[in-house]
Write a protein that holds these residues in place. Structure first.
Motif, short mmCIF file in Angstrom:
data_model
loop_
_atom_site.label_atom_id
_atom_site.label_comp_id
_atom_site.label_asym_id
_atom_site.label_seq_id
_atom_site.Cartn_x
_atom_site.Cartn_y
_atom_site.Cartn_z
N GLY A 1 38.35 69.17 31.60
CA GLY A 1 38.18 68.13 32.60
C GLY A 1 36.85 68.22 33.32
O GLY A 1 36.75 67.81 34.48
N ALA A 2 35.84 68.75 32.65
CA ALA A 2 34.48 68.81 33.20
C ALA A 2 34.41 69.58 34.51
O ALA A 2 33.53 69.34 35.33
N PHE A 3 35.35 70.49 34.73
CA PHE A 3 35.43 71.32 35.94
C PHE A 3 35.76 70.51 37.19
O PHE A 3 35.76 71.07 38.29
N ILE A 4 36.03 69.20 37.05
CA ILE A 4 36.29 68.37 38.24
C ILE A 4 37.67 67.72 38.23
O ILE A 4 38.07 67.12 39.21
N SER B 1 37.61 72.33 26.18
CA SER B 1 36.38 71.93 26.84
C SER B 1 36.06 72.87 28.00
O SER B 1 35.90 74.07 27.78
N ALA B 2 36.01 72.36 29.22
CA ALA B 2 35.72 73.22 30.36
C ALA B 2 36.75 74.35 30.47
O ALA B 2 36.42 75.48 30.84
N LEU C 1 36.21 78.43 30.69
CA LEU C 1 36.83 79.32 31.68
C LEU C 1 37.68 80.39 31.02
O LEU C 1 37.68 81.54 31.45
N ALA C 2 38.39 80.02 29.96
CA ALA C 2 39.23 80.99 29.25
C ALA C 2 38.38 82.11 28.65
O ALA C 2 38.73 83.29 28.76
N MET C 3 37.27 81.74 28.05
CA MET C 3 36.40 82.76 27.45
C MET C 3 35.69 83.59 28.51
O MET C 3 35.51 84.79 28.34
N ALA C 4 35.28 82.96 29.60
CA ALA C 4 34.55 83.69 30.66
C ALA C 4 35.46 84.66 31.40
O ALA C 4 35.03 85.72 31.83
N ALA C 5 36.72 84.28 31.53
CA ALA C 5 37.66 85.12 32.27
C ALA C 5 38.00 86.35 31.45
O ALA C 5 38.30 87.39 31.94
#
Length: 138
Positions: free
Chosen positions: A57-60, A129-130, A134-138
């Protein structure tokens, strides 16, 4: 219902975040019985395959209604428990806030620090998408 019968949706919280647990009614009944048996015997909750899903959702924004269509298919085809996670949106909560939401939820599931009645093992973390970011960064 809109998505057909045989599915259970349960809204809960995990580390302060809204989650939706999705599973088949059949699997839910089986795992509820296993959890009750473990609790009655003083044992830890049973291990259960789970998927932590982080929406895009494009972080928004998120598209929960649209995501449910394919998530329900996953649930029906795998009997896995899907944990749909919501996170804070930008610009109200800038980075790294959303990533921390995901990381804390992941750790709570991975380390069994929750009261959801199961131990997530194995635990897959996926996102679109976003949410994939987040899943990979976390």
């Amino acid at each position: 219902g809109v998505f057909g019968g045989g599915l259970r949706h349960e809204e809960r919280t995990l580390h302060g975040r809204r989650i939706v647990l999705m599973q088949t009614e059949e699997a839910a009944a089986e795992w509820d019985a296993r959890a009750a048996e473990a609790a009655a015997g003083g044992a830890p909750p049973p291990e259960r395959p789970a998927v932590l899903f982080v929406p895009g959702g494009a972080f928004i924004a998120d598209f929960e209604a649209a995501d449910l269509f394919f998530l329900h298919r996953w649930v029906r085809q795998t009997d896995a428990l899907v944990v749909y996670l919501t996170y804070d949106f930008a610009p109200q909560v800038p980075y790294p806030g959303p990533m921390l939401n995901v990381a804390l939820a992941y750790r709570a599931l991975r380390e069994h620090k929750h009261d959801l009645g199961f131990r997530a093992s194995p635990l897959a973390v996926v996102g679109l998408s976003a949410g994939g970011n987040l899943a990979m960064a976390a």
